[in-house]
Design a protein around this motif. Structure first.
Motif, PDB file in Angstrom:
ATOM      1  N   ARG A  26      38.288 -29.757   1.632  1.00 10.59           N
ATOM      2  CA  ARG A  26      36.850 -29.967   1.400  1.00 10.59           C
ATOM      3  C   ARG A  26      36.090 -30.098   2.705  1.00 10.59           C
ATOM      4  O   ARG A  26      34.963 -29.622   2.835  1.00 10.59           O
ATOM      5  CB  ARG A  26      36.646 -31.199   0.525  1.00 10.59           C
ATOM      6  CG  ARG A  26      37.055 -30.943  -0.896  1.00 10.59           C
ATOM      7  CD  ARG A  26      36.576 -32.021  -1.827  1.00 10.59           C
ATOM      8  NE  ARG A  26      37.026 -31.685  -3.173  1.00 10.59           N
ATOM      9  CZ  ARG A  26      37.829 -32.438  -3.890  1.00 10.59           C
ATOM     10  NH1 ARG A  26      38.253 -33.579  -3.412  1.00 10.59           N
ATOM     11  NH2 ARG A  26      38.190 -32.068  -5.093  1.00 10.59           N
ATOM     12  N   ARG A  27      36.693 -30.747   3.696  1.00  8.24           N
ATOM     13  CA  ARG A  27      36.059 -30.844   5.009  1.00  8.24           C
ATOM     14  C   ARG A  27      35.933 -29.464   5.643  1.00  8.24           C
ATOM     15  O   ARG A  27      34.923 -29.138   6.272  1.00  8.24           O
ATOM     16  CB  ARG A  27      36.862 -31.777   5.912  1.00  8.24           C
ATOM     17  CG  ARG A  27      36.122 -32.174   7.159  1.00  8.24           C
ATOM     18  CD  ARG A  27      36.862 -33.202   8.008  1.00  8.24           C
ATOM     19  NE  ARG A  27      37.512 -34.239   7.242  1.00  8.24           N
ATOM     20  CZ  ARG A  27      38.840 -34.443   7.229  1.00  8.24           C
ATOM     21  NH1 ARG A  27      39.636 -33.677   7.943  1.00  8.24           N
ATOM     22  NH2 ARG A  27      39.364 -35.418   6.515  1.00  8.24           N
ATOM     23  N   GLY A  28      36.950 -28.634   5.457  1.00 12.93           N
ATOM     24  CA  GLY A  28      36.876 -27.264   5.960  1.00 12.93           C
ATOM     25  C   GLY A  28      35.773 -26.475   5.289  1.00 12.93           C
ATOM     26  O   GLY A  28      35.050 -25.721   5.933  1.00 12.93           O
ATOM     27  N   PHE A  76      31.580 -22.614  16.436  1.00 16.31           N
ATOM     28  CA  PHE A  76      32.548 -23.720  16.413  1.00 16.31           C
ATOM     29  C   PHE A  76      32.785 -24.212  14.992  1.00 16.31           C
ATOM     30  O   PHE A  76      33.932 -24.383  14.572  1.00 16.31           O
ATOM     31  CB  PHE A  76      32.066 -24.869  17.298  1.00 16.31           C
ATOM     32  CG  PHE A  76      32.893 -26.113  17.132  1.00 16.31           C
ATOM     33  CD1 PHE A  76      34.125 -26.210  17.736  1.00 16.31           C
ATOM     34  CD2 PHE A  76      32.446 -27.167  16.356  1.00 16.31           C
ATOM     35  CE1 PHE A  76      34.908 -27.345  17.579  1.00 16.31           C
ATOM     36  CE2 PHE A  76      33.212 -28.306  16.183  1.00 16.31           C
ATOM     37  CZ  PHE A  76      34.442 -28.394  16.797  1.00 16.31           C
ATOM     38  N   CYS A  77      31.703 -24.466  14.246  1.00 16.21           N
ATOM     39  CA  CYS A  77      31.848 -24.986  12.879  1.00 16.21           C
ATOM     40  C   CYS A  77      32.552 -23.974  11.985  1.00 16.21           C
ATOM     41  O   CYS A  77      33.390 -24.347  11.154  1.00 16.21           O
ATOM     42  CB  CYS A  77      30.484 -25.345  12.301  1.00 16.21           C
ATOM     43  SG  CYS A  77      29.791 -26.850  12.987  1.00 16.21           S
ATOM     44  N   PHE A  78      32.219 -22.706  12.129  1.00 15.39           N
ATOM     45  CA  PHE A  78      32.846 -21.692  11.288  1.00 15.39           C
ATOM     46  C   PHE A  78      34.348 -21.591  11.584  1.00 15.39           C
ATOM     47  O   PHE A  78      35.166 -21.571  10.660  1.00 15.39           O
ATOM     48  CB  PHE A  78      32.166 -20.344  11.502  1.00 15.39           C
ATOM     49  CG  PHE A  78      32.623 -19.294  10.541  1.00 15.39           C
ATOM     50  CD1 PHE A  78      32.305 -19.366   9.196  1.00 15.39           C
ATOM     51  CD2 PHE A  78      33.391 -18.232  10.975  1.00 15.39           C
ATOM     52  CE1 PHE A  78      32.741 -18.405   8.305  1.00 15.39           C
ATOM     53  CE2 PHE A  78      33.826 -17.272  10.095  1.00 15.39           C
ATOM     54  CZ  PHE A  78      33.503 -17.349   8.753  1.00 15.39           C
ATOM     55  N   LEU A  79      34.733 -21.564  12.850  1.00 10.75           N
ATOM     56  CA  LEU A  79      36.153 -21.472  13.200  1.00 10.75           C
ATOM     57  C   LEU A  79      36.908 -22.741  12.826  1.00 10.75           C
ATOM     58  O   LEU A  79      38.047 -22.680  12.340  1.00 10.75           O
ATOM     59  CB  LEU A  79      36.312 -21.175  14.695  1.00 10.75           C
ATOM     60  CG  LEU A  79      35.847 -19.798  15.145  1.00 10.75           C
ATOM     61  CD1 LEU A  79      35.965 -19.660  16.654  1.00 10.75           C
ATOM     62  CD2 LEU A  79      36.612 -18.709  14.430  1.00 10.75           C
ATOM     63  N   ARG A  80      36.276 -23.900  13.018  1.00 10.99           N
ATOM     64  CA  ARG A  80      36.915 -25.166  12.628  1.00 10.99           C
ATOM     65  C   ARG A  80      37.101 -25.224  11.111  1.00 10.99           C
ATOM     66  O   ARG A  80      38.137 -25.661  10.622  1.00 10.99           O
ATOM     67  CB  ARG A  80      36.059 -26.333  13.119  1.00 10.99           C
ATOM     68  CG  ARG A  80      36.591 -27.679  12.778  1.00 10.99           C
ATOM     69  CD  ARG A  80      37.819 -28.002  13.589  1.00 10.99           C
ATOM     70  NE  ARG A  80      38.234 -29.357  13.260  1.00 10.99           N
ATOM     71  CZ  ARG A  80      39.477 -29.760  13.299  1.00 10.99           C
ATOM     72  NH1 ARG A  80      40.417 -28.955  13.712  1.00 10.99           N
ATOM     73  NH2 ARG A  80      39.781 -30.977  12.966  1.00 10.99           N
ATOM     74  N   GLY A  81      36.102 -24.753  10.378  1.00 11.29           N
ATOM     75  CA  GLY A  81      36.207 -24.726   8.923  1.00 11.29           C
ATOM     76  C   GLY A  81      37.303 -23.805   8.447  1.00 11.29           C
ATOM     77  O   GLY A  81      38.045 -24.138   7.518  1.00 11.29           O
ATOM     78  N   LEU A  82      37.428 -22.646   9.075  1.00 12.57           N
ATOM     79  CA  LEU A  82      38.503 -21.728   8.691  1.00 12.57           C
ATOM     80  C   LEU A  82      39.877 -22.316   8.985  1.00 12.57           C
ATOM     81  O   LEU A  82      40.814 -22.125   8.213  1.00 12.57           O
ATOM     82  CB  LEU A  82      38.344 -20.394   9.413  1.00 12.57           C
ATOM     83  CG  LEU A  82      37.232 -19.478   8.914  1.00 12.57           C
ATOM     84  CD1 LEU A  82      37.180 -18.215   9.766  1.00 12.57           C
ATOM     85  CD2 LEU A  82      37.437 -19.132   7.464  1.00 12.57           C
ATOM     86  N   LEU A  84      40.629 -25.499   8.974  1.00 11.29           N
ATOM     87  CA  LEU A  84      40.891 -26.578   8.023  1.00 11.29           C
ATOM     88  C   LEU A  84      41.113 -26.055   6.604  1.00 11.29           C
ATOM     89  O   LEU A  84      41.755 -26.710   5.801  1.00 11.29           O
ATOM     90  CB  LEU A  84      39.718 -27.571   8.009  1.00 11.29           C
ATOM     91  CG  LEU A  84      39.577 -28.450   9.245  1.00 11.29           C
ATOM     92  CD1 LEU A  84      38.305 -29.275   9.160  1.00 11.29           C
ATOM     93  CD2 LEU A  84      40.775 -29.351   9.405  1.00 11.29           C
ATOM     94  N   ARG A  85      40.577 -24.891   6.270  1.00  9.09           N
ATOM     95  CA  ARG A  85      40.681 -24.359   4.911  1.00  9.09           C
ATOM     96  C   ARG A  85      41.976 -23.610   4.651  1.00  9.09           C
ATOM     97  O   ARG A  85      42.165 -23.086   3.553  1.00  9.09           O
ATOM     98  CB  ARG A  85      39.532 -23.386   4.622  1.00  9.09           C
ATOM     99  CG  ARG A  85      38.230 -23.985   4.286  1.00  9.09           C
ATOM    100  CD  ARG A  85      38.216 -24.638   2.965  1.00  9.09           C
ATOM    101  NE  ARG A  85      38.236 -23.656   1.885  1.00  9.09           N
ATOM    102  CZ  ARG A  85      38.282 -23.977   0.621  1.00  9.09           C
ATOM    103  NH1 ARG A  85      38.322 -25.225   0.272  1.00  9.09           N
ATOM    104  NH2 ARG A  85      38.304 -23.059  -0.304  1.00  9.09           N
ATOM    105  N   ARG A  86      42.886 -23.559   5.597  1.00 11.54           N
ATOM    106  CA  ARG A  86      44.127 -22.836   5.339  1.00 11.54           C
ATOM    107  C   ARG A  86      44.880 -23.503   4.191  1.00 11.54           C
ATOM    108  O   ARG A  86      44.824 -24.717   4.023  1.00 11.54           O
ATOM    109  CB  ARG A  86      44.983 -22.771   6.595  1.00 11.54           C
ATOM    110  CG  ARG A  86      45.540 -24.092   7.019  1.00 11.54           C
ATOM    111  CD  ARG A  86      46.247 -24.001   8.351  1.00 11.54           C
ATOM    112  NE  ARG A  86      46.934 -25.236   8.645  1.00 11.54           N
ATOM    113  CZ  ARG A  86      46.363 -26.335   9.065  1.00 11.54           C
ATOM    114  NH1 ARG A  86      45.057 -26.368   9.250  1.00 11.54           N
ATOM    115  NH2 ARG A  86      47.067 -27.425   9.308  1.00 11.54           N
ATOM    116  N   GLY A  87      45.547 -22.727   3.378  1.00 14.11           N
ATOM    117  CA  GLY A  87      46.233 -23.269   2.230  1.00 14.11           C
ATOM    118  C   GLY A  87      45.403 -23.106   0.971  1.00 14.11           C
ATOM    119  O   GLY A  87      44.337 -22.512   0.983  1.00 14.11           O
TER     120      GLY A  87
END
Length: 94
Positions: A26-28, A76-82, A84-87
């Motif tokens: 969800r954070r991702g 930065f936010c887009f890459l960090r979100g990607l 964190l969203r793995r899985g």
């Protein structure tokens, strides 16, 4: 029988680890949304910053610097979100 849609590392998690995984996903998702919103702001401000870069005297280009900062935050936010969203989430509720 194991669910083959779930990665091997996530098949034997405890309930606490599943809750932590859902929070991470969800954070991702939140970071991806923030990345897209700041990208829209950067795109809209691009015309203004281009005019500032063209007609501003010397090194005084505050809108250009603001636009570059917003674009960097977006990336930065887009890459960090990607990352964190793995899985896969436990439930597809949103």
């Amino acid at each position: 029988m194991a669910n083959t849609n779930i990665p091997v590392a996530e098949r034997s998690l405890t309930p606490a680890e599943v809750a932590a995984l859902d929070r991470r996903l969800r954070r991702g998702h939140l970071f991806i949304v923030i990345g897209f919103q700041t990208a829209l702001v950067a795109i809209f401000v691009t015309l203004w910053s281009g005019q500032d870069a063209q007609y501003g005297p010397g090194w005084v280009h505050p809108m250009l610097y603001w636009d570059l900062l917003v674009a960097a935050v977006s990336v930065f936010c887009f890459l960090r979100g990607l990352s964190l969203r793995r899985g896969l989430p436990e439930f597809f509720s949103y």
